[in-house]
Structure formats: structure tokens, C-alpha cells
Design a protein around this motif. Structure first.
Motif, mmCIF file in Angstrom:
data_model
loop_
_atom_site.group_PDB
_atom_site.id
_atom_site.type_symbol
_atom_site.label_atom_id
_atom_site.label_comp_id
_atom_site.label_asym_id
_atom_site.label_seq_id
_atom_site.Cartn_x
_atom_site.Cartn_y
_atom_site.Cartn_z
ATOM 1 N N ALA A 1 -76.023 65.094 0.236
ATOM 2 C CA ALA A 1 -76.361 63.800 -0.671
ATOM 3 C C ALA A 1 -75.304 62.523 -0.456
ATOM 4 O O ALA A 1 -74.163 62.923 -0.238
ATOM 5 N N ILE A 2 -75.621 61.563 -0.276
ATOM 6 C CA ILE A 2 -74.701 60.552 -0.191
ATOM 7 C C ILE A 2 -74.379 59.925 -1.450
ATOM 8 O O ILE A 2 -75.128 59.483 -2.131
ATOM 9 N N GLY A 3 -73.066 60.156 -1.934
ATOM 10 C CA GLY A 3 -72.552 59.660 -3.051
ATOM 11 C C GLY A 3 -72.366 58.339 -3.343
ATOM 12 O O GLY A 3 -72.397 57.575 -4.327
ATOM 13 N N GLY A 4 -71.936 57.719 -2.148
ATOM 14 C CA GLY A 4 -71.577 56.195 -2.108
ATOM 15 C C GLY A 4 -71.123 55.848 -0.627
ATOM 16 O O GLY A 4 -70.532 56.854 -0.037
ATOM 17 N N VAL A 5 -70.753 54.610 -0.135
ATOM 18 C CA VAL A 5 -70.411 54.313 0.791
ATOM 19 C C VAL A 5 -69.312 53.261 0.429
ATOM 20 O O VAL A 5 -69.697 52.150 -0.121
ATOM 21 N N ASP A 6 -68.002 53.340 1.151
ATOM 22 C CA ASP A 6 -66.924 52.412 0.609
ATOM 23 C C ASP A 6 -66.634 51.925 2.074
ATOM 24 O O ASP A 6 -65.971 52.548 3.009
ATOM 25 N N ALA A 7 -66.822 50.565 2.296
ATOM 26 C CA ALA A 7 -66.718 49.941 3.684
ATOM 27 C C ALA A 7 -65.505 48.943 3.336
ATOM 28 O O ALA A 7 -65.114 47.959 4.402
ATOM 29 N N SER A 8 -64.731 48.822 2.222
ATOM 30 C CA SER A 8 -63.587 47.770 2.388
ATOM 31 C C SER A 8 -62.574 48.073 2.958
ATOM 32 O O SER A 8 -61.852 46.794 3.612
ATOM 33 N N GLU A 9 -62.111 49.003 3.408
ATOM 34 C CA GLU A 9 -61.054 49.259 4.377
ATOM 35 C C GLU A 9 -61.341 48.854 5.765
ATOM 36 O O GLU A 9 -60.556 48.192 6.443
ATOM 37 N N ALA A 10 -62.637 49.158 6.247
ATOM 38 C CA ALA A 10 -63.205 48.633 7.448
ATOM 39 C C ALA A 10 -63.160 47.203 7.653
ATOM 40 O O ALA A 10 -62.877 46.460 8.626
ATOM 41 N N LEU A 11 -63.780 46.668 6.527
ATOM 42 C CA LEU A 11 -64.170 45.100 6.424
ATOM 43 C C LEU A 11 -62.639 44.363 6.442
ATOM 44 O O LEU A 11 -62.791 43.043 6.791
ATOM 45 N N ALA A 12 -61.499 45.246 5.920
ATOM 46 C CA ALA A 12 -60.193 44.515 6.045
ATOM 47 C C ALA A 12 -59.693 44.375 7.358
ATOM 48 O O ALA A 12 -58.743 43.644 7.467
ATOM 49 N N LEU A 13 -60.181 45.013 8.224
ATOM 50 C CA LEU A 13 -59.478 45.372 9.704
ATOM 51 C C LEU A 13 -60.117 44.000 10.533
ATOM 52 O O LEU A 13 -61.272 43.231 10.511
ATOM 53 N N GLU A 14 -58.990 43.119 10.986
ATOM 54 C CA GLU A 14 -59.313 41.970 11.849
ATOM 55 C C GLU A 14 -60.247 42.218 12.987
ATOM 56 O O GLU A 14 -60.380 43.347 13.710
ATOM 57 N N GLY A 15 -61.283 41.360 13.081
ATOM 58 C CA GLY A 15 -62.249 41.553 14.084
ATOM 59 C C GLY A 15 -63.583 42.189 13.460
ATOM 60 O O GLY A 15 -64.681 42.036 14.109
ATOM 61 N N VAL A 16 -63.582 42.526 12.155
ATOM 62 C CA VAL A 16 -65.036 43.329 11.735
ATOM 63 C C VAL A 16 -65.822 42.134 11.254
ATOM 64 O O VAL A 16 -65.006 41.176 10.252
ATOM 65 N N VAL A 17 -66.824 41.930 11.472
ATOM 66 C CA VAL A 17 -67.690 40.899 11.092
ATOM 67 C C VAL A 17 -68.548 41.635 9.755
ATOM 68 O O VAL A 17 -68.693 40.685 9.031
ATOM 69 N N ALA A 18 -69.186 42.735 10.022
ATOM 70 C CA ALA A 18 -69.913 43.130 8.876
ATOM 71 C C ALA A 18 -69.969 44.626 8.790
ATOM 72 O O ALA A 18 -69.913 45.235 9.826
ATOM 73 N N VAL A 19 -70.328 45.252 7.937
ATOM 74 C CA VAL A 19 -70.744 46.556 7.762
ATOM 75 C C VAL A 19 -71.974 46.784 6.928
ATOM 76 O O VAL A 19 -72.054 46.244 5.478
ATOM 77 N N PHE A 20 -72.972 47.273 7.491
ATOM 78 C CA PHE A 20 -74.267 47.438 6.915
ATOM 79 C C PHE A 20 -74.820 48.728 6.629
ATOM 80 O O PHE A 20 -74.362 49.696 7.136
ATOM 81 N N THR A 21 -75.258 49.125 5.167
ATOM 82 C CA THR A 21 -75.776 50.189 4.989
ATOM 83 C C THR A 21 -77.190 50.112 4.693
ATOM 84 O O THR A 21 -77.811 49.113 4.790
ATOM 85 N N ALA A 22 -77.593 51.347 4.074
ATOM 86 C CA ALA A 22 -79.070 51.385 3.781
ATOM 87 C C ALA A 22 -79.724 50.256 3.002
ATOM 88 O O ALA A 22 -80.828 49.560 3.194
ATOM 89 N N GLU A 23 -78.871 50.120 2.044
ATOM 90 C CA GLU A 23 -79.459 49.136 0.909
ATOM 91 C C GLU A 23 -79.238 47.613 1.580
ATOM 92 O O GLU A 23 -80.027 46.669 1.105
ATOM 93 N N ASP A 24 -78.594 47.224 2.738
ATOM 94 C CA ASP A 24 -78.666 46.086 3.346
ATOM 95 C C ASP A 24 -79.859 45.878 4.319
ATOM 96 O O ASP A 24 -80.435 44.581 4.488
ATOM 97 N N LEU A 25 -80.213 47.069 4.983
ATOM 98 C CA LEU A 25 -81.081 46.852 6.120
ATOM 99 C C LEU A 25 -82.399 47.395 5.722
ATOM 100 O O LEU A 25 -83.651 46.934 6.210
ATOM 101 N N ASN A 26 -82.636 48.658 5.098
ATOM 102 C CA ASN A 26 -83.818 49.280 5.051
ATOM 103 C C ASN A 26 -85.108 48.121 4.306
ATOM 104 O O ASN A 26 -86.125 48.264 4.435
#
Length: 781
Positions: A54-79
Motif C-alpha cells: 500500500a502507498i502511504g504517501g509520496v514526499d517529493a520535496s527533497e527531489a524538487l529542491a534539487l537544482e535542475g528538477v522541473v516537476a515531480v508527478f504522482t498519480a493524483e497529478d496525472l491519472n
């Protein structure tokens, strides 16, 4: 090159060099990763490390803080962005299985995509993917499809007992012949999962224009028009606002017929990012998440009379469809059951087929998806022959259908026509000199060496008129110079359709092959077509070219007749000119006729439109076009090490008249090598917890030129019902090779008894079989 072939054509039937080769063999092909658009961004997927959780949650904050990252999409964004999701090949109303773009709520196999990271380059995207934290709560996986129906866990809610699809004929208990026959042989035969492993992995570039609301896609695909229609439905936009371009595709084998979940994610994400979005699958991802094939087993039985005549067959077939099969699995399940008993004369029989979910990668189409039908039947026939004390060749000879028995309908209601099972079988035995081999085998056994021979004879459906891809279009334009451009959906994916299209067009218009060029793979300029799949390209494209060329030839004849003051029926179009029949000296060059058509419209005869361009569409003339072949393999087995050395590999093929024999033999060879790999080496294996254990080429073994013998070809030519009598040839090699190889190994090991009923045939399994036989001998005294 200019000599006429045996059918009177100038180019069709000849070994014309492939027009693709100069660019491909010199490294000048254009693949998806070669597509460079200004401002391109790169995608990388965050994938599940667990087979089920089961997916309890997705935390993309650290990835988004990396220089050069434009976006992180999860199921709630795309589906939620999905408007419609169905494949043209299958149809809107066909029952399908669940298929979210990104995992939502639960991951269902190791490699299940959970998030999509977009960054300025691939390296940053991969680094950022490692920084995305997913809270997984492990759940018990359904790792083994063979026990999934008894499991208390469900891969998908709403599918009790993990059954994805079922289809059955008459209950086998209602056929008393199996109890009453002189011999009834029954065995359960297992085939392992293996994969397409194309040289080029999957890939896509999607570029959204917010100004025009248009999507441009460059894809590694076998069917650009399928991708176009799917994308339009997915995004809820008109299909004329989607353009799909395929240049060169480094193999597909069914894996690239339909857009899969990752490509769908890129289509959904492209309108949300500020530049073109590229995703190129790496090899580990391909083996992890691009799909499995062949994972299946069956309880099969054959009843015989005392003379070895087949009386009835039955198969209870079960396939592993993984977590997210593409396409819906019912079709291939059904075809396995309906085709059994293949090209044999059998009055009675029945079948049952079942598709079962598991927490492994989803099943995808792969060269001859119904191939297991031949594996089960041919392996069981060899077992039957040994039980009855009969040579396997003689058993087949008594039961194979002959050319003069067609049309023939099998006991499941499947009608066959225009095939030659017994004839290809006899040709293959003659090429080997079967009796001489048996004598050599006896001498070798006396010396302690173990040689074997195995065969497989099959029939396969190629082009059909029953699906939504039952038509194919072509546009031919004769330029003002007299040069010819032919447009078909096609595309270069390894099947040499560029070469065959040029051959067919040159003959259809009676022009020099050097004057013909083909444009393929761009939905903006090519007519709709079903693409490459189901061994359909040759016959369908031939039909489309014939229909279209006929329109132009009639127009050319009208123009020439008007100029020469004769009836159009007296005009012959050949040799690059139009002339009065029997008077080639009267000819008008095609370039001159083109100049008249384009630049002197006032001189055209009444009713003839200006220009020399036409479009046509062909529909298959038969519900199914059948092809058939016999594969024959000889081998030597080292009983101490289990090593198998293939000695000879012979294929007698009937795919109708051959447009290009070199292309036909190349298709046979490619499929046969994949089949050899499936019989002896390839295994997309999982452990008991659903973890994949063969995601690199260190673990997933492929045959190389060292393991494959020179393939020898024989040809029987029975015309099919379509234009030119052409049939499909793309899938057959992969269907016939595995049972021929397995039977050859089993024949070599016949002195030791035992049965080979599980693929792949590994050195370990051979050594164990021999060891068990010797132990039985010792125990018996």
C-alpha cells in the motif's frame, strides 16, 4: 537485377537488396534518442521496490529542491487527466483490465511506476528519483500465478480468485473417447516467462504546443497511427491535432504495438511542462517493467487408436497475465484453445483457457502470442510417440493434414485454408535426410554420444479482416519528373517493409525500382494503417499498393491513349512508359505523361483530373490468411555437463509467393533465434516473494551467433486469398523453434527415459534427468 522473376514480375520475387541497409549499417539511422528538440526535458520514473504494497504517501520535496528538477508527478497529478483509454486495435467496447498510469493506492509489481520526475537532463532526473520518498506498507504478494486462484490475496479488487478472463468449450468429461481410446497420453507442460528484448528499448518524445493545442510525438513504435489515435482520446483532443513520427525502430516484436503505461504518462505530463519531454528506457527498466510473455502451462491430452491415428485432443490452458496486461488477455487465451490441435486431422476435442493475475510485470504481446499451443501439442506428440513405440515422424505423417484436404475446419470451428502442413514436413525431413540421421544417431549412441532430432509443424493466422485494423491505405504520387513516391503507414521496425513497398510499387507501375521512394511512419502525411503486428504488413500493404496503383495506371493509360489516338484498353504501362500493346516503340515516357498531367491540364482527355496522385484503401479479402511451416532441429547433448549443441536447424516455410526471399528468410531467422533462446536460455525469473532476479544480461541469457547454427531454408509456395497470394511471415519463426529444440533434446535423451515438460531446458535439468535415470537403473539392479 533486371531479369524477370519466375512469376513474370521484374522485382517482386527477387532478392532485391534492402533499401534500409545503407543508413542502418553505417550508423545513420534515426532512433528516438537521436531526436533533439530545443529545450528538451528528461523523464525518469520512481519505481516500486516491492511486489505488493500500500502507498502511504509520496514526499517529493527533497527531489524538487534539487537544482535542475522541473516537476515531480504522482498519480493524483496525472491519472485524473485521462479522458478515454482504449486501443484501436482492440476496440472501445472490449472488456479490459485495470491500468492506472501511475500506481495509485497500491503497487502491484516490482518496477511499478509510482512517480514521474522531470528534469533538465537524464542524470539529474535519475538523481532526483532517488530522493523521492514513498511510504510503502508491504502486503502479501501473489507471486505464483499457478496458485493465485487459491490465494486469499487479490491482485485487483473486483477480480475474484485473481481470474482475469476465462473461456471454455465442452467439459472434457463429456468426451468418453479419452477413456475408451487405445492410447491416451496426458501431460502438464510449463513454459517460463521471457521477454521481447528489442535492441532499442522503449522511448518517446512528446512536445505540446499551448498556442495551437497540438501534440507532436516521436516514438519507438510499431504503429504510429495507433499512438496518434490513443493520444487524442487520452487527452480529449481531435486526432488532427496529434502528429506521431516514427523514424527507425530497433525492434518491437509486439512490445511496441500499443502505448504502454510509461508512454501514456509522458503524453499526460507533456502539456504540464515548459518544453518537449523525452523518456528513454534503460535496459534494466526494459527487463523490469516492459512486460513478460510466454509464462503459461497447460494440462494437455491426446487420444489415439491402436494405429496411432489421433481421435481427440483437449487442452486446459492457464497463462500468467501479470499485474497490468497489455492488451486485454482474452484474445490470446482464446486463440491458444481454439487452435489446438493445430494442423492435424482430429475429429473431436475441447479446450478451456484462463488468464490469471499475479504481482509480476504485465503480460504483453510477443511474436506469435499463441505460440504455446504449438509447444504443448508438439512436445506431447513426441511423448506420445515414445509411449506407443513409434517414430515421432511416422506418427505425424499419419495425422498431418495434406494440401488436398483444405479447406478444413478443426473441431473447435476454426476454418483453415491454403496451407501445406504435410508438404512442409516432408520437405524438412528430406532436407535433413531423416533416415540417414537416424542411422548416424544409432552409431553415435553406440559410442556414448547422444544425438537427437525434433520437429514442429504449425499453422498460424496472419492477416485478418475481423479487427479494426482490417484495412490498409496507400498514397502514390508520380512526381512531374516521373519519379514515384509511395506513402504508407509502415515504418522501419526490422521487417524490411520499406524494401518490399518499393518492390511492389515498381512492379505495379512498371517503373525502374531506382525511381521509387517510400515515405513511412509520419501520421501527418501517410494514410491510416494498422502498423506492424500480427504478420499483417506484407499482404495488407501489397493490397493497398495494388488498389492505388490501379487507379494511377488507368489514368496514365487514358492520357497516353488520348495522345496516341487509340483506346485506353490498347495501352500497356510497363518499362517506365505507356505504349500501344505490342508496339513498345510507340511508348510515351512516364515523365512526359506526368508533365502533361501537371502542366498541360487543358490537353487531358475529358474526365481525367490533372496530376498523377491517388489514394486507395484495401480490405483483407478473407477472414484469416493462414501460413504454415515445419521447423526441424538436430542436436548433441553432453549428458555429463548438460550442454546442448545445436547441429542443424531447418525451416520449411509456406508463406505464399515471396515478395523478397532474403527478407522472408531474415524474418524466419530472427524469430527462430528468439525461439531457440526461449527453449534453452531466456528466463524472466522471479523469486517466491515476487522479486525479479534477471534484470541484467548477466542473468537474462540470450543466444549469440556462437550458439545458433546456420539456418537452412526450404520453401513451399501456396498462394493465399489476397493480392499476389502473399501471406504473413513475421511471427512463425518464434512459434516453431521452441518445440523443435525441446523435442530434439528429448530425443537425444530418450535412452534415459523421463520427459521434458518444463522450459527452459537448462544444463541443470538435463543433468538431473540423466542422474535420476541412472539412479533408477541402479535401484533396479
Amino acid at each position: 537485377m533486371n531479369d524477370e522473376t519466375t512469376n513474370g514480375a521484374r522485382y517482386v520475387g527477387a532478392r532485391v537488396p534492402r533499401v534500409e541497409d545503407p543508413r542502418l549499417l553505417t550508423g545513420h539511422g534515426t532512433y528516438v534518442d537521436d531526436v533533439a528538440r530545443p529545450g528538451t526535458l528528461h523523464a525518469c520514473f520512481v519505481r516500486s521496490p516491492l511486489a505488493r504494497a500500500a502507498i502511504g504517501g509520496v514526499d517529493a520535496s527533497e527531489a524538487l529542491a534539487l537544482e535542475g528538477v522541473v516537476a515531480v508527478f504522482t498519480a493524483e497529478d496525472l491519472n485524473p487527466g485521462v479522458h478515454e483509454q482504449w486501443y484501436t486495435l482492440i476496440g472501445r467496447d472490449v472488456a479490459d483490465t485495470p491500468r492506472p498510469q501511475l500506481a495509485e493506492g497500491e503497487v502491484r509489481f516490482v518496477g511499478d511506476p509510482v512517480a514521474l520526475v522531470v528534469a533538465e537532463d537524464r542524470y539529474i532526473a535519475e538523481d532526483a528519483a532517488e530522493l523521492v520518498f514513498v511510504d510503502y506498507e508491504p502486503l502479501p504478494p501473489v507471486a505464483d500465478y499457478t496458485t493465485a486462484r487459491e490465494s486469499g490475496e487479490l491482485v485487483h479488487d473486483g477480480f475474484p480468485r485473481n481470474v482475469a478472463c476465462e473461456l471454455a468449450g465442452l467439459p472434457v468429461e463429456d468426451l468418453p473417447v479419452f477413456e475408451e481410446a487405445a492410447f491416451t497420453v496426458r501431460e502438464t507442460i510449463h513454459q517460463q516467462a521471457y521477454a521481447a528484448v528489442p535492441m532499442e528499448t522503449r522511448g518517446i518524445v512528446a512536445q505540446w504546443s499551448p498556442v495551437t493545442g497540438e501534440m507532436d510525438i516521436w516514438a519507438s513504435t510499431q504503429s504510429p497511427h495507433e499512438v496518434r489515435l490513443f493520444c487524442a482520446r487520452l487527452l480529449g483532443i481531435d486526432e488532427n491535432r496529434v502528429r506521431v513520427v516514427m523514424r527507425d525502430t530497433g525492434g518491437g516484436f509486439g512490445q511496441k504495438v500499443l502505448p504502454m503505461r510509461e508512454e501514456i504518462c509522458v503524453m499526460l505530463a507533456a502539456p504540464k511542462v515548459p518544453g518537449p519531454l523525452k523518456w528513454i528506457e534503460d535496459r534494466r527498466e526494459n527487463l523490469l517493467a516492459a512486460g513478460q510473455a510466454r509464462h503459461e502451462h497447460a494440462d494437455a491430452r491426446i487420444a489415439f487408436d491402436a494405429d496411432g491415428t489421433m481421435l481427440a485432443t483437449a487442452i486446459d490452458y492457464v497463462q500468467d497475465v501479470g499485474a497490468y496486461p497489455i492488451p486485454a488477455p482474452l484474445n490470446t487465451c482464446a486463440v491458444v484453445g481454439i487452435l489446438f490441435p493445430g494442423p492435424y486431422r482430429v475429429p473431436q476435442g475441447t479446450f478451456a483457457t484462463t488468464g490469471v493475475f499475479s504481482n509480476t510485470v504485465g503480460r504483453t504481446a510477443y511474436r506469435g502470442p499463441w505460440q504455446f499451443e504449438s509447444v504443448a501439442r508438439e512436445v506431447l506428440l513426441d511423448i506420445s510417440a515414445r509411449e506407443m513405440g513409434m517414430d515421432p515422424a511416422e506418427l505425424r505423417r499419419r495425422n498431418l493434414l495434406r494440401r488436398d484436404e483444405f479447406p478444413y475446419t478443426n473441431h473447435n470451428g476454426m476454418p483453415y485454408s491454403d496451407v501445406t502442413p504435410l508438404e512442409t514436413f516432408e520437405q524438412a525431413l528430406e532436407m535433413l535426410d531423416y533416415d540417414a540421421f537416424r542411422a548416424e544417431q544409432a552409431r553415435a549412441r553406440a559410442e556414448g554420444r547422444y544425438l537427437g532430432v525434433g520437429t514442429c509443424t504449425y499453422v498460424e493466422p496472419t492477416t485478418d479482416s475481423l479487427t479494426l485494423h482490417a484495412t490498409e491505405g496507400a498514397t502514390i504520387r508520380i512526381e512531374p519528373s516521373g519519379k514515384v513516391n509511395v506513402y504508407v503507414s509502415g515504418g522501419s521496425s526490422g521487417n524490411s517493409i520499406e524494401t518490399t513497398v518499393v518492390q511492389l510499387t515498381a512492379d505495379a507501375l512498371g517503373v525502374d525500382i531506382a525511381d521509387v521512394n517510400t515515405i513511412q511512419g509520419d501520421t501527418a502525411i501517410t494514410p491510416f494503417g494498422g502498423g506492424t503486428g500480427g504478420s499483417r504488413s506484407g499482404s495488407m500493404t501489397a493490397g493497398a499498393i495494388e488498389v492505388t496503383a490501379a487507379i494511377l495506371k488507368e489514368r496514365i493509360a487514358e492520357i497516353a491513349a488520348h495522345r496516341l489516338e487509340v483506346s485506353a484498353s490498347d495501352i500497356e504501362v510497363a518499362g517506365g512508359q505507356a505504349s500501344v500493346r505490342g508496339k513498345p516503340e510507340s511508348g510515351i515516357p512516364l515523365a512526359e505523361i506526368a508533365a502533361i498531367a501537371y502542366f498541360q491540364p487543358e490537353t487531358l482527355p475529358p474526365g481525367v483530373p490533372p496530376g498523377l496522385e491517388a489514394s486507395g484503401r484495401y480490405r483483407a479479402q478473407s477472414p484469416v490468411i493462414w501460413a504454415n511451416a515445419t521447423h526441424l532441429c538436430t542436436c548433441e547433448v553432453d549428458v555429463e555437463t548438460g550442454a546442448v549443441k545445436l547441429l542443424r536447424f531447418i525451416v520449411s516455410e509456406d508463406c505464399g509467393p515471396m515478395i523478397n526471399p532474403t527478407v522472408v528468410e531474415g524474418q524466419i531467422a530472427g524469430g527462430a533465434v528468439q525461439g531457440i533462446g526461449g527453449a534453452l536460455y531466456e528466463h524472466l525469473a522471479y523469486d517466491e516473494d515476487g522479486n525479479p532476479v534477471s534484470t541484467t544480461f548477466m542473468d537474462y541469457l540470450l543466444p549469440t551467433a556462437t550458439e545458433v547454427p546456420v539456418i537452412e531454408y526450404g520453401h513451399v509456395e501456396t498462394p493465399g486469398p489476397g493480392p499476389g497470394g502473399y501471406k504473413g511471415v513475421g511471427e512463425g519463426g518464434a512459434i516453431g523453434a521452441p518445440p523443435a529444440v525441446v523435442n530434439a533434446v528429448a530425443d537425444a535423451l530418450a535412452p534415459f527415459g523421463g520427459r521434458i515438460t518444463r522450459l527452459p531446458v537448462t544444463p541443470e535439468s538435463i543433468v538431473n534427468l540423466v542422474r535420476e535415470a541412472r539412479a533408477r537403473e541402479e535401484a533396479a539392479g
